[in-house]
Write an enzyme that holds these catalytic residues in place. Structure first.
Site, PDB file in Angstrom:
ATOM      1  N   GLU A  34       6.745  11.925  14.588  1.00  0.00           N
ATOM      2  CA  GLU A  34       7.840  11.871  15.548  1.00  0.00           C
ATOM      3  C   GLU A  34       9.069  12.485  14.868  1.00  0.00           C
ATOM      4  OE1 GLU A  34       8.088   7.954  17.771  1.00  0.00           O
ATOM      5  OE2 GLU A  34       6.751   7.437  16.117  1.00  0.00           O
ATOM      6  N   ARG A 259      -2.718   2.342   5.292  1.00  0.00           N
ATOM      7  CA  ARG A 259      -1.536   3.137   4.987  1.00  0.00           C
ATOM      8  C   ARG A 259      -1.191   3.031   3.505  1.00  0.00           C
ATOM      9  NH1 ARG A 259       3.597   1.224   8.087  1.00  0.00           N
ATOM     10  NH2 ARG A 259       4.669   2.457   6.510  1.00  0.00           N
ATOM     11  N   LYS A 269      11.044   4.234   8.835  1.00  0.00           N
ATOM     12  CA  LYS A 269      12.010   5.291   9.146  1.00  0.00           C
ATOM     13  C   LYS A 269      13.297   4.728   9.736  1.00  0.00           C
ATOM     14  CE  LYS A 269       9.340   8.195  11.431  1.00  0.00           C
ATOM     15  NZ  LYS A 269       8.979   9.399  12.199  1.00  0.00           N
TER      16      LYS A 269
END
Length: 568
Positions: A34, A259, A269
């Site tokens: 994104e 992850r 983020k």
């Protein structure tokens, strides 16, 4: 770039079987960030997995921006992400944007409404959250859930036409408010946002939610293996629902991997953006940040990062990786590549009283004792030099082998010196040492008359180049900072993170020192790297370094107890 395949892992096994059985004919993956922030070290693993696996099987990888929320997105992020992927050593086959498919996404949403699988809801985001229920209690139906398909379709088209204000209405999938999976409790799939989009301009005032758009993008691009981190596992049923109910001709499949969680490293983020916006750090590329651009500015290399994520591997489980593992690979990458020079970070002046005044001699020094091909350099030596303040003690403890009154040490590449006198200021602080040297002890002369136990680095004073040194510790003091899901909330109301995590910031994460480097480093340029004896590896800063006054960022110290596991 080195050609190193991924180690054996469950995704690789799935792809192998899918090709063998004929389930897929060509492997297609995608890296789908994104554009609402800069890439971080966790993304490096996702990039490596998607690009390397596709390449191993002769497939392709798309770089696709999931740009469904114009409020949070910016072309700055789009550009930085492309730069980071290229810097890491990867080339995408196709550049795509979710916004390229907005027309088809809208048509599929109308299809859902016509089938009775979606409806327009007038509840606010807060009301939707209140009725959603909890992990142990089912949700409650919205009073608008039974709206007719005709009315919902009319309202949806009027939403697109711009009749309603932001937040006035949303389009929700109609699934099951009693589902044990909270992601299936009629998630929002479209919201109103009168916002300018970096790619589509003002064409749209309604935008699809990430979790609705993402599976459609994969289906449109015929992605065979949609690879994502493990926190998206609970969203896979909705991913499959969207693909099926929107009647997509191609059916992609989602696979989740653990992850990359790095100790003392924040990779949310939203939280990283808060650090930037509130000035806690020096931008997204602050050398303390775990962003790819921050690591690059600090001095990390793409080779070291690729080796790190390779060693971290691919598994189904979550785990915490020691920060020392990342540091190990940058040391391994730099040790034979960069010159080893001398820098004094906390200078203390030394006057060699028996050295001729006005005389300068040039001494030969190897550039890297482990790599003879890097050759030698000439360094000046004269009556006045700087040593590290930490290398002198007036009243040392036992077994202290550096400089103290009456003691003799070796100056690296030069001579033995002996401390004879300590000069102090009016406050009693040591400001200068007077020493003598022994001309017979010149380095390389073969002198064996006596031994000394201490060797000091130094810089000749008259030609020393003033330099700034920035020493770093982890930005976050917590061993395992709380992370967040990268995608926005299902109801579209992505909240600002709680500021409590700011309490975890390390107040000692940066120390700035003024010292000196050898004259040969006067004309260094950003990204030049060096090993400074006894200090560590340093990189010339790209923002603050100027000709004649370099600024060096500490990449990593010299020693670590970490040993990577051997590949079986």
């Amino acid at each position: 770039m080195e050609n190193r395949s991924t180690p054996s892992n469950f995704i690789k096994n799935i792809i192998t079987e899918d090709l063998r059985s004929g389930k897929v004919k060509e492997v297609i993956t995608r890296f789908p960030p994104e554009p609402n922030g800069y890439l971080h070290i966790g993304h490096a693993k996702a990039i490596w997995i998607n690009f390397t696996l596709a390449d191993e099987f002769g497939g392709i990888t798309n770089l696709r921006f999931d740009d469904t929320n114009p409020v949070k997105e910016d072309t700055e992020y789009v550009q930085s992400i492309q730069e980071d992927v290229k810097w890491l050593g990867y080339e995408w086959d196709n550049l795509r944007f979710a916004s390229d498919y907005f027309d088809e996404m809208y048509e599929r949403a109308e299809l859902l409404i016509t089938k009775g699988k979606a409806y327009i809801d007038d509840l606010s985001a807060e009301q939707i959250r209140e009725l959603r229920g909890t992990l142990t209690q089912p949700g409650q139906n919205s009073p608008y859930r039974e709206r007719s398909a005709r009315e919902s379709l009319d309202l949806f088209r009027r939403m697109r036409a711009g009749e309603f204000k932001d937040g006035e209405k949303v389009l929700r999938a109609k699934i099951d408010m009693a589902s044990p999976n909270i992601n299936l409790r009629d998630p929002v799939i479209y919201r109103i946002s009168h916002s300018h989009h970096h790619n589509t301009g003002d064409k749209w005032c309604i935008y699809p939610m990430y979790t609705y758009a993402h599976p459609l993008e994969d289906a449109i691009e015929s992605v065979t293996h949609s690879l994502c981190s493990l926190e998206f596992e609970d969203q896979r049923p909705f991913y499959d629902w969207v693909v099926a109910e929107c009647e997509m001709p191609f059916v992609p499949h989602q696979y989740e991997f653990g992850r990359l969680n790095l100790a003392q490293t924040m990779t949310s983020k939203r939280k990283l953006k808060l650090l930037v916006d509130e000035g806690h750090v020096d931008g997204w590329d602050d050398p303390r940040m775990p962003t790819i651009s921050g690591l690059r500015r600090r001095g990390y290399t793409p080779e070291a990062i690729r080796s790190f994520v390779y060693e971290a591997g691919i598994s189904k489980s979550q785990g915490l990786v020691d920060l020392q593992m990342l540091e190990h690979f940058i040391r391994e990458d730099l040790k034979l590549k960069v010159p080893r020079t001398m820098a004094v970070l906390r200078p203390l002046k030394v006057v060699i009283t028996n050295y001729p005044e006005g005389q300068t001699e040039w001494l030969e020094a190897e550039n890297n004792s482990e790599n003879e091909e890097m050759g030698n350099r000439q360094i000046p030596f004269s009556r006045e030099i700087y040593i590290e303040r930490d290398d002198f003690m007036e009243n040392p403890p036992s077994k202290y082998f550096r400089l103290f009154p009456g003691n003799e040490v070796r100056l690296k590449h030069a001579y033995f010196i002996k401390c004879n006198e300590v000069i102090k200021d009016e406050n009693g602080e040591v400001i200068e040492l007077h020493c003598t040297y022994d001309i017979e002890t010149k380095s390389g002369s073969g002198f064996t008359g006596r031994k000394v136990k201490g060797t000091l680095h130094w810089v000749e004073a008259s030609q020393a180049v003033p330099a700034e040194f920035r020493l770093y510790e982890p930005l976050i003091s917590a061993e395992e900072p709380e992370q967040e899901l990268e995608a926005e909330g299902l109801d579209g109301a992505a909240e600002k993170p709680e500021p409590s995590f700011l309490d975890q910031l390390n107040p000692n994460s940066i120390e700035i020192l003024q010292g000196f480097v050898e004259p040969g480093l006067r004309d260094v340029v950003p990204q030049d790297k060096f090993q400074f004896f006894r200090h560590g590896y340093f990189n010339v800063d790209s923002r603050y370094s100027t000709p004649g006054h370099p600024v060096f960022n500490l990449v990593v110290s010299l020693k670590s107890s970490f040993q990577p596991p051997k590949q079986g």
